[in-house]
Design an enzyme around this catalytic site. Structure first.
Site, PDB file in Angstrom:
ATOM      1  CE  LYS A 192      -1.776   2.608   3.105  1.00  0.00           C
ATOM      2  NZ  LYS A 192      -1.654   3.912   2.433  1.00  0.00           N
ATOM      3  N   GLY A 244       7.316   4.656   8.084  1.00  0.00           N
ATOM      4  CA  GLY A 244       6.465   5.817   8.334  1.00  0.00           C
ATOM      5  C   GLY A 244       6.724   6.374   9.712  1.00  0.00           C
ATOM      6  CB  SER A 245       4.761   8.663  11.788  1.00  0.00           C
ATOM      7  OG  SER A 245       3.548   7.950  11.816  1.00  0.00           O
ATOM      8  CB  THR A 246       7.784   6.931  15.941  1.00  0.00           C
ATOM      9  OG1 THR A 246       9.091   6.912  15.356  1.00  0.00           O
ATOM     10  CG2 THR A 246       7.829   6.189  17.266  1.00  0.00           C
ATOM     11  CD  GLU A 247       0.672   9.767  16.023  1.00  0.00           C
ATOM     12  OE1 GLU A 247       1.244  10.481  15.182  1.00  0.00           O
ATOM     13  OE2 GLU A 247      -0.450  10.003  16.470  1.00  0.00           O
ATOM     14  N   GLY A 249       3.855   3.347  13.631  1.00  0.00           N
ATOM     15  CA  GLY A 249       4.620   2.126  13.912  1.00  0.00           C
ATOM     16  C   GLY A 249       4.159   1.504  15.229  1.00  0.00           C
ATOM     17  CB  CYS A 300      13.046   8.524   7.947  1.00  0.00           C
ATOM     18  SG  CYS A 300      13.940   7.516   6.768  1.00  0.00           S
ATOM     19  CD  GLU A 397      10.481  11.897  11.459  1.00  0.00           C
ATOM     20  OE1 GLU A 397       9.400  11.347  11.741  1.00  0.00           O
ATOM     21  OE2 GLU A 397      11.376  11.347  10.807  1.00  0.00           O
TER      22      GLU A 397
HETATM   23  P1  NAI Z   1       2.125   7.942   8.499  1.00  0.00           P
HETATM   24  O1  NAI Z   1       3.037   7.161   9.328  1.00  0.00           O
HETATM   25  O2  NAI Z   1       0.761   8.190   8.967  1.00  0.00           O
HETATM   26  O3  NAI Z   1       1.999   7.292   7.048  1.00  0.00           O
HETATM   27  C1  NAI Z   1       2.850   6.339   6.493  1.00  0.00           C
HETATM   28  C2  NAI Z   1       2.022   5.254   5.802  1.00  0.00           C
HETATM   29  O4  NAI Z   1       1.269   4.532   6.758  1.00  0.00           O
HETATM   30  C3  NAI Z   1       1.004   5.754   4.797  1.00  0.00           C
HETATM   31  O5  NAI Z   1       0.939   4.831   3.733  1.00  0.00           O
HETATM   32  C4  NAI Z   1      -0.305   5.721   5.579  1.00  0.00           C
HETATM   33  O6  NAI Z   1      -1.441   5.588   4.760  1.00  0.00           O
HETATM   34  C5  NAI Z   1      -0.110   4.484   6.401  1.00  0.00           C
HETATM   35  N1  NAI Z   1      -0.868   4.415   7.658  1.00  0.00           N
HETATM   36  C6  NAI Z   1      -1.352   5.418   8.410  1.00  0.00           C
HETATM   37  N2  NAI Z   1      -1.964   4.940   9.503  1.00  0.00           N
HETATM   38  C7  NAI Z   1      -1.847   3.590   9.449  1.00  0.00           C
HETATM   39  C8  NAI Z   1      -2.251   2.523  10.309  1.00  0.00           C
HETATM   40  N3  NAI Z   1      -2.892   2.759  11.439  1.00  0.00           N
HETATM   41  N4  NAI Z   1      -1.949   1.273   9.965  1.00  0.00           N
HETATM   42  C9  NAI Z   1      -1.281   1.012   8.835  1.00  0.00           C
HETATM   43  N5  NAI Z   1      -0.887   1.977   7.975  1.00  0.00           N
HETATM   44  C10 NAI Z   1      -1.148   3.244   8.278  1.00  0.00           C
HETATM   45  O7  NAI Z   1       2.802   9.322   8.195  1.00  0.00           O
HETATM   46  P2  NAI Z   1       2.055  10.665   7.754  1.00  0.00           P
HETATM   47  O8  NAI Z   1       0.803  10.909   8.504  1.00  0.00           O
HETATM   48  O9  NAI Z   1       1.937  10.625   6.318  1.00  0.00           O
HETATM   49  O10 NAI Z   1       3.091  11.745   8.235  1.00  0.00           O
HETATM   50  C11 NAI Z   1       3.061  12.240   9.565  1.00  0.00           C
HETATM   51  C12 NAI Z   1       4.443  12.418  10.106  1.00  0.00           C
HETATM   52  O11 NAI Z   1       5.087  11.164  10.149  1.00  0.00           O
HETATM   53  C13 NAI Z   1       5.363  13.256   9.246  1.00  0.00           C
HETATM   54  O12 NAI Z   1       5.245  14.593   9.529  1.00  0.00           O
HETATM   55  C14 NAI Z   1       6.702  12.736   9.604  1.00  0.00           C
HETATM   56  O13 NAI Z   1       7.168  13.364  10.761  1.00  0.00           O
HETATM   57  C15 NAI Z   1       6.449  11.291   9.894  1.00  0.00           C
HETATM   58  N6  NAI Z   1       6.807  10.421   8.778  1.00  0.00           N
HETATM   59  C16 NAI Z   1       7.946   9.735   8.865  1.00  0.00           C
HETATM   60  C17 NAI Z   1       8.344   8.927   7.846  1.00  0.00           C
HETATM   61  C18 NAI Z   1       9.606   8.175   7.939  1.00  0.00           C
HETATM   62  O14 NAI Z   1      10.016   7.567   6.966  1.00  0.00           O
HETATM   63  N7  NAI Z   1      10.259   8.180   9.063  1.00  0.00           N
HETATM   64  C19 NAI Z   1       7.573   8.812   6.617  1.00  0.00           C
HETATM   65  C20 NAI Z   1       6.331   9.539   6.630  1.00  0.00           C
HETATM   66  C21 NAI Z   1       6.001  10.327   7.673  1.00  0.00           C
END
Ligand code: NAI
Length: 798
Positions: A192, A244-247, A249, A300, A397
């Site tokens: 996804k 993705g985000s730690t939250e 994760g 990241c 972050e």
């Molecule tokens: P996110 O962590 O919500 O999104 C990443 C992916 O996870 C997207 O494909 C999203 O649709 C999916 N996702 C969201 N909630 C989910 C869940 N409960 N279960 C499974 N998949 C889920 O990140 P978001 O909201 O796009 O960005 C928010 C903050 O997160 C950013 O400002 C940044 O600080 C951080 N972030 C960090 C990343 C990294 O690689 N470390 C990448 C993206 C965001």
């Protein structure tokens, strides 16, 4: 502006990339996409859709399907059906497909590059020169791994179906990092993409069709977090790989706690960029441009915390400000642009609000006076100074082009500041003195350390974090291991649901109604090298197999666990000791156990009710096991990678830190020894909860530890009820990993509690380990759990 005027100003003129081919591709699909399942485009069952928007212009690029539960079922079923055929295709068969995908990516490289620019807002220069070449390299490299898999990973099998969820910052590159190793190892995939950036994943689906990839091997389901949550929780998924985000994760860890799904999580970061006074400052400034302004800082592992040595702070800051002024921000399709658009309004708002708060809290904000385009989502390169190490801006972050800066006076202070976050993804060290850089590298809590460089990636080098930056690695040999299981693990019998749940009452309520032994040993807890009384003031009576009262062990509680963790943390010198020294101490433990083997055998026999022969065998094997751990202590080594370009990557096996160990009832001495000996052989300190039914065998072991020169705090033993103590250990922020071999009933809670600091949890997953089997009880499998790879990138050669 005329060409002559431009020439006189020496400014870059616009150099726009023609997006026509990518736009035509969108038009060919009528700018409306379905889901890619079982090799076909299908409409979503729920008919829900959302738009993909170009953040640089606000233009709607395409309408995207939002996959619902039925679509997820269908995609997972397609992946499941395809999996055995894909595995049976064999190494060469899979290698050919991966090679074909690499070639296809190269053939369509510009279309893919432009699509990600349109969708994400990132500059074309970066897509063309960095992302897409790395994507192709990833597929080539993994085509190679697919070819040699059987030789390099004999007796291993794929996990099965992998659910992969990726973010929006490197849409195509993250897809490659996920799909290539999964396919190379014989897994099938449901991926996804992030809701802001679905287009290159859909374009990739088309490449899969073009190379004739068997249907169902790769499935792409688009949608938002809800779709992602459904996918990772699907009952027929064997593996979840998330970036993705730690939250999120943490949400995924909780959502999968009640299952045996294997997890790899690549999460957030707040990576330090450390500049010493002897660094080549001009190079360091260019490094910073790459570290924090590459991809608008939406990286990241962005070097978002500048830590600069006080003597050169002013000089460096002047240079940084001057360089910021020459960064070019504008249309992502302009080949001369350094900083493109921010992916979405919500992200822009997030960046703004963090910077505003920092300013309110007293930070000085310097923003480059670069022309900001009239339309689109842009945020200028920003430098925040006068921020405290614990301030919101220095800890959060930001995921935007915002650098926070602090100074340090000594290397120790640099390390303390660098490690002062919950994250541990990457770090960058700048010094012309290799001694300074390499002295710091092992002290930094980070999965990747770049010396005099930053944001370097390669398919051969594992990437991933320590601490709340997640666990597991992507890339390299260690990345493949995340998608494989040893074949023997598939044959393990299931543990009965009630196993290990026998919980003794506190002293006085007495099981063991039989006669007490003549000499009743009063066991205590073993914490920090001392035998200590439990905080609770209670003991648990322990009965022999025949019902005789064997003795009592303390009922450890939360406070005892905290004390034990504290003692373990203080014993940090063990981590820095070398494998040779650790081996000698382990051999000494074995020698001392050997001397008392008769005593241990008879004790074991009386406790478990086995035969004297079986007890003697367990003691003998335990001695051999300690020898094995000692043998490995200086042999479980890393690797040196040769990524393309002028660099070497040292992949070092570092201990996890403090490991909590919940021991099983089966073969209580051998299991305890196998787990503890390997953990400490790799340089960890442990807090162990011994078998609930036979804890006396571990308390007897104190004396062996005391006479074997094991430094205080390296091994701590807290007796008590595993179901009470395990969640405490799992929730403890001072414990870096947890090995849970206790009752099945406590497994899910232990995994769920681990989100406190995203510790890695290793469990039996409801299977009965045979601790006599050397494949299960010793060597690489255990050491893999006891270590994490740190990749140190050093410049090398001309
Ligand atoms: P996110 O962590 O919500 O999104 C990443 C992916 O996870 C997207 O494909 C999203 O649709 C999916 N996702 C969201 N909630 C989910 C869940 N409960 N279960 C499974 N998949 C889920 O990140 P978001 O909201 O796009 O960005 C928010 C903050 O997160 C950013 O400002 C940044 O600080 C951080 N972030 C960090 C990343 C990294 O690689 N470390 C990448 C993206 C965001």
């Amino acid at each position: 502006m005329t060409i002559l005027e431009t020439f006189e100003m020496m400014n870059y003129g616009p150099a726009p990339e023609d997006p026509r081919e990518a736009v035509n591709w969108l038009d060919e699909h009528e700018r409306r996409f379905g889901l890619f399942i079982g090799g076909e485009w299908c409409p979503s069952a729920g008919k829900k859709r959302f738009d993909s928007i170009n953040p640089a212009t606000g233009e709607t690029l395409a309408s995207i399907s939002s996959a619902g539960p039925k679509d997820i079922d269908k995609a997972v079923a397609a992946a499941r059906t395809a999996q055995s055929g894909w595995w049976k295709l064999g190494c060469h068969g899979r290698a050919r497909y991966l090679y074909a995908l690499a070639r296809q990516v190269q053939k369509h490289s510009r279309r893919l590059a432009v699509l990600d620019c349109l969708d994400n807002g990132k500059p074309i220069r970066e897509m063309r020169d960095i992302d897409v070449p790395l994507v192709a390299r990833h597929f080539y490299h993994h085509a190679g791994w697919a070819q040699i898999l059987a030789d390099e990973f004999p007796q291993h099998e794929p996990l099965g179906v992998a659910a992969q969820v990726i973010p929006w910052n490197f849409p195509l590159l993250m897809l490659a990092w996920k799909i290539a190793p999964a396919l190379a190892t014989g897994n099938t995939v449901v991926l996804k993409p992030a809701e802001f950036t679905s287009l290159t994943a859909l374009a990739f689906a088309e490449l899969c069709r073009e190379v004739g990839l068997p249907p169902g091997v790769v499935n792409i389901v688009t949608g938002d977090g809800e779709t992602g949550a459904k996918l990772v929780a699907h009952s027929d998924v064997d593996k979840v790989a998330f970036t993705g985000s730690t939250e999120v994760g943490k949400e995924i860890r909780r959502a999968t706690a009640n299952s045996s799904k294997r997890l790899t999580l690549e999460l957030g970061g707040k990576s330090p960029f450390i500049v010493f006074d002897d660094a080549d400052l001009d190079s360091a400034v260019e490094g910073l441009v790459n570290g924090i302004w590459f991809n608008q800082g939406e990286v990241c592992c962005a070097g978002s915390r500048l830590l600069v040595h006080e003597p050169v702070a002013d000089r460096l800051m002047d240079k940084v400000r001057r360089r910021m002024e020459s960064l070019r921000m504008g249309s992502p399709l302009d080949k001369a642009v350094d900083v493109g658009a921010i992916v979405a309004p919500v992200q822009l708002e997030r960046i703004r609000s963090i910077v505003d708060r920092a300013v309110e809290e007293g930070a000085h904000c310097y923003q480059a006076e670069v022309p900001v385009p009239d339309e689109g989502l842009y945020y200028p390169p920003t430098l925040l100074t006068n921020v405290g190490p614990a301030s919101h801006a220095a800890q959060t972050e930001i995921f935007g082009p915002v650098l926070t800066s602090m100074t340090f006076r000594t290397p120790d202070e640099a390390v303390a500041l660098a490690n002062n976050t919950v994250y541990g993804l990457a770090a960058s060290v700048w010094s012309e003195n290799i001694n300074v850089a390499l002295e710091l590298a092992p002290r930094l809590k980070a999965g990747v350390v770049w010396v005099n460089s930053t944001n370097q990636f390669d398919a051969a080098c594992g990437f991933g974090g320590y601490r709340e930056s997640g666990y597991g690695r992507e890339g390299g040999r260690e990345g493949l291991e995340e998608y494989l299981v040893p074949s023997w693990s598939r044959q393990l019998p299931r543990l009965p649901e009630s196993s290990g749940t026998k919980s003794a009452p506190v002293s006085g309520a007495a099981p063991g109604s039989g006669p007490a032994l003549g000499i009743d040993r009063t066991a205590k807890l073993y914490i920090g090298g001392k035998q200590t009384r439990p905080d609770s003031g209670y003991s648990i009576p322990i009965a022999a197999a025949n019902g005789d009262h064997l003795g009592e062990v303390p009922l450890g509680n939360r406070k005892d666990i905290r004390d034990a963790v504290e003692a373990a943390r203080k014993a940090q010198a063990w981590e820095q000791s070398d494998g040779h020294s650790r081996a000698q101490i382990l051999y000494f433990i074995a020698e001392n156990l050997e001397q008392r083997s008769d005593e241990f055998s008879s004790r074991l026999q009386r406790m478990t009710g086995g035969t004297s022969k079986s007890a003697a065998k367990e003691v003998h094997t335990s001695i051999e096991r300690i020898f094995s751990a000692a043998a490995w202590a200086d042999k479980y080594e890393g690797a040196v990678h040769n990524p393309p370009g002028r660099k070497l990557t040292l992949a070092l096996q570092e201990p996890m830190g403090v490991i909590g160990i919940i021991c099983p009832d089966d073969t209580p001495l051998l299991a305890f020894i196998s787990l503890v000996a390997h953990a400490i052989a790799a340089g960890n300190r442990v807090v162990t909860v011994p078998s609930a039914s036979y804890p006396l065998i571990a308390t007897d072991f104190y004396q062996i530890l005391e006479t074997s020169d094991v430094p205080a705090g390296v091994v701590n033993i807290v007796t008590g009820r595993p179901d009470e103590l395990s969640p405490v250990l799992s929730a403890h922020a001072g414990v870096e990993a947890l090995w849970y071999f206790g009752p099945i009933s406590g497994m899910a809670a232990t995994k769920a509690e681990s989100v406190s600091n995203m510790k890695r949890v290793w469990t039996h997953e409801g299977r009965a380990f045979d601790w006599y089997d050397p494949r299960q009880g010793q060597g690489r499998e255990l050491l893999k759990q006891a270590t994490q790879v740190k990749n140190v990138w050093v410049p090398y050669g001309e």
